[in-house]
Design an enzyme around this catalytic site. Structure first.
Site, PDB file in Angstrom:
ATOM      1  N   GLU A 180       0.789  -1.232   0.000  1.00  0.00           N
ATOM      2  CA  GLU A 180       0.000   0.000   0.000  1.00  0.00           C
ATOM      3  C   GLU A 180       0.827   1.290   0.000  1.00  0.00           C
ATOM      4  O   GLU A 180       0.667   2.136   0.893  1.00  0.00           O
ATOM      5  CB  GLU A 180      -0.975  -0.014   1.184  1.00  0.00           C
ATOM      6  CG  GLU A 180      -2.010  -1.111   1.103  1.00  0.00           C
ATOM      7  CD  GLU A 180      -3.054  -1.060   2.214  1.00  0.00           C
ATOM      8  OE1 GLU A 180      -2.816  -0.361   3.225  1.00  0.00           O
ATOM      9  OE2 GLU A 180      -4.092  -1.714   2.077  1.00  0.00           O
ATOM     10  N   GLU A 212      -5.958  -8.155  -0.430  1.00  0.00           N
ATOM     11  CA  GLU A 212      -6.691  -7.876   0.813  1.00  0.00           C
ATOM     12  C   GLU A 212      -8.151  -7.592   0.489  1.00  0.00           C
ATOM     13  O   GLU A 212      -8.450  -6.811  -0.415  1.00  0.00           O
ATOM     14  CB  GLU A 212      -6.099  -6.675   1.559  1.00  0.00           C
ATOM     15  CG  GLU A 212      -4.736  -6.901   2.176  1.00  0.00           C
ATOM     16  CD  GLU A 212      -4.296  -5.736   3.064  1.00  0.00           C
ATOM     17  OE1 GLU A 212      -5.171  -4.993   3.551  1.00  0.00           O
ATOM     18  OE2 GLU A 212      -3.077  -5.572   3.255  1.00  0.00           O
TER      19      GLU A 212
END
Length: 587
Positions: free
Chosen positions: A349, A454
């Site tokens: 991320e 995710e």
């Protein structure tokens, strides 16, 4: 003073206290009788010779000795039983010292660092404890066995580790994250963050700063207990075939000013890979925390400013992150990892809404070249989408071989999507996310190979510490971030009024209504169907201390996930989505 003669005392005590014992009468200074006939009382006394006194004393001491011996024997027996019980349950108690009996303490050099001294490890189960200073990529091999077996497969639907997986577009990954373990996340293990808010303990950086010398023992106990061999056996039993393992740069290196625990997590990472091997599970290595922090979020290690590719030390941390990958990729290029490391993640991320997109792209190219050059040939190199919009990746990084874009899909962190009712959330997962996946997989409209590393079936952001320690949540309109532009002060549950409440969402799964369970399962299966249009998925997260909406393990137990990941009851038939019209929608 209270008159003791009127109290309800034990007779033996009264006899001794008032001088009525046959032997001890005159030793205590006379009788306590109310009779005036003292001469007669003296005649009734039994006198003992000195020899008789000595014999009685010997008998008393003999009995005392026997009692002491029996107590010692009992203590020893109990200790052996407890020790055996602990050994038998080594997978669960996280304090297994098995294997140390065959290691001579003298074989460990004086002054050896903790990562090379198994006698100070909290858990030695399934480690090779023979001392060695050997390294690969300047990373220790201490703990590894010389042989390995790649003949296992996770289930009958997938090939064994020593067989090619094939095309992920045709056989998508079905995996899960063991998050909150080697990289802490407060909502996954809130017990590690139960401090007075005034102390400001909100991430691994502030936790270790506060604990100082105690941090190593606290975190190693967590490493040894939160994820065990049972974890990977259960993951395989659930029909999953891949495991994403988040870890942080301090498993490899720390720098001046870092409070993080150096290398303790490294051996747990290596053992986890071996346990995955044992159950035929392929591994997605996920570097979750980058030097300087790549996103400023708590799970990068430190909440706050982004110091990677940004700020005063941005270039320093750029090079440090490449140095970390240089060492990691040299280590994982070893033959023992060629079959089991299926994915190699560069940076979790990166926040490209703040960072320079070009700087991140340049770094990604450099990291990919480094990893391939160091011998990691088979693994898919994974890089994050950076939250910049999937369509913006069309035409980017097309020269990277065997690489995939990593997308994380959640509705609850989006203020405009969290308000969707249950029916709309399922429809969005089926239609919206399927469309995004297909567009991203098409090089004419997106990057190309895309996986979702995710996602969750959670439909609220109510879990304790989810948005950060002490920040509140969007669901009830209590999210206070310290920045007015990101605060959410009006309720964002579907009802959008004072009825928005977290008590039901945070309740134990045993209290969930049948309608809510039906929604959770359908929401999960809708996402599975959508993400399998790409290169597969990895659920976030396998288990939590509470937060049952986020735990795959707890979801299985509650019946809100398919018993086997490859078997679904719902496959995005839009006509089969019910209205979910009861108040359980509102939570």
């Amino acid at each position: 003073m209270r008159d003791k003669r009127k109290s309800g005392r034990v007779v033996s005590g009264a006899v001794l206290e008032e001088g009525r014992g046959k032997r001890w009468n005159f030793l205590r200074g006379g009788g306590g009788s109310s009779s005036n006939n003292s001469v007669q009382k003296e005649k009734e006394v039994e006198y003992l010779t000195d020899e008789q006194v000595r014999k009685k004393k010997r008998k008393i001491w003999i009995w005392i000795g026997v009692a002491v011996v029996l107590c010692v024997i009992l203590i020893i027996v109990l200790a052996v039983v407890v020790s055996k019980k602990g050994s038998d349950n080594g997978d669960d108690n996280g304090d297994d010292k098995s294997g140390l009996d065959g290691i001579a303490p003298g074989s460990i050099p004086s002054g050896a660092p903790s990562w090379l001294n198994p006698f100070v490890w909290a858990d030695t189960k399934d480690f090779n404890l023979t001392y060695t200073t050997e390294t690969v990529g300047n990373l220790p091999v201490m703990g590894l066995f010389s042989s390995w077996d790649d003949s296992k497969k996770a289930n009958d639907k997938v090939p064994a580790l020593n067989q090619p997986w094939g095309d992920y577009a045709k056989r998508p990954a079905r995996g899960v994250n063991v998050g909150g373990w080697l990289s802490l996340e407060p909502f996954i293990t809130p017990s590690l963050f139960e401090y007075d808010k005034r102390l400001g303990i909100v991430d691994e950086y502030t936790l270790c700063t506060y604990l100082a010398a105690r941090c190593e023992s606290v975190l190693e106990q967590h490493y040894a207990t939160f994820v065990t061999e049972d974890t990977f056996r259960e993951i395989a039993d659930a029909g999953l075939d891949h495991v994403r393992i988040p870890f942080s740069y301090w498993a490899v290196q720390t720098y001046d000013g870092d409070p993080y625990i150096f290398r303790t997590s490294w051996r747990y990472l290596l053992r986890a890979i071996e346990w995955c091997r044992k159950y035929g599970l392929r591994v997605n290595l996920d570097l979750h925390g980058i030097p300087g922090s790549q996103n400023g979020w708590n799970h990068s290690g430190r909440l706050g400013p982004i110091g990677w590719l940004n700020g005063t030390n941005g270039e320093v941390n750029r090079q440090r992150s490449l140095d970390v990958h240089d060492r990691l990729s040299k280590f994982f290029a070893q033959p023992r990892y060629q079959n089991i490391i299926s994915h190699y993640g560069l940076a979790n991320e990166p926040k490209m809404t703040v960072l320079s997109s070009q700087a991140v792209l340049d770094w990604t190219e450099a990291a990919h070249k480094l990893v391939r050059g160091n011998g990691v040939k088979n693994a898919v190199v994974v890089f994050g989408d950076g939250f910049r919009g999937l369509h913006n990746w069309q035409g980017e990084l097309q020269d990277l071989d065997n690489a995939a874009l990593d997308v994380h899909q959640y509705v609850i962190f989006n203020t405009n999507q969290i308000v969707f009712n249950h029916s709309t959330k399922v429809r969005y997962a089926c239609a919206g996310w399927t469309e995004q996946t297909l567009d991203s997989m098409n090089r004419a409209t997106g990057f190309g190979p895309t996986l979702v590393a995710e996602w969750s079936q959670a439909d609220t952001d109510c879990a304790r510490h989810l948005t950060n320690v002490g920040w509140g949540n969007r669901w009830t309109g209590t999210l206070l971030t310290g920045n007015a532009t990101t605060d959410v002060t009006t309720p964002r549950c579907p009802l959008q009024d004072s009825r928005c409440d977290c008590s039901a969402a945070n309740a134990d799964s045993g209290q969930w209504s049948s309608s809510y369970k039906q929604f959770l399962k359908m929401f999960a299966e809708a996402q599975m169907a959508s993400f399998e249009k790409g290169w597969g998925w990895f659920y976030w997260v396998w288990d939590t201390e509470d937060a049952p909406q986020w735990s795959y393990k707890k979801g299985l137990a509650a019946g809100v996930l398919p018993a086997k990941a490859y078997d679904r009851d719902f496959d995005c038939d839009m006509s089969a989505i019910p209205s979910f019209s009861d108040l359980s929608e509102a939570f």
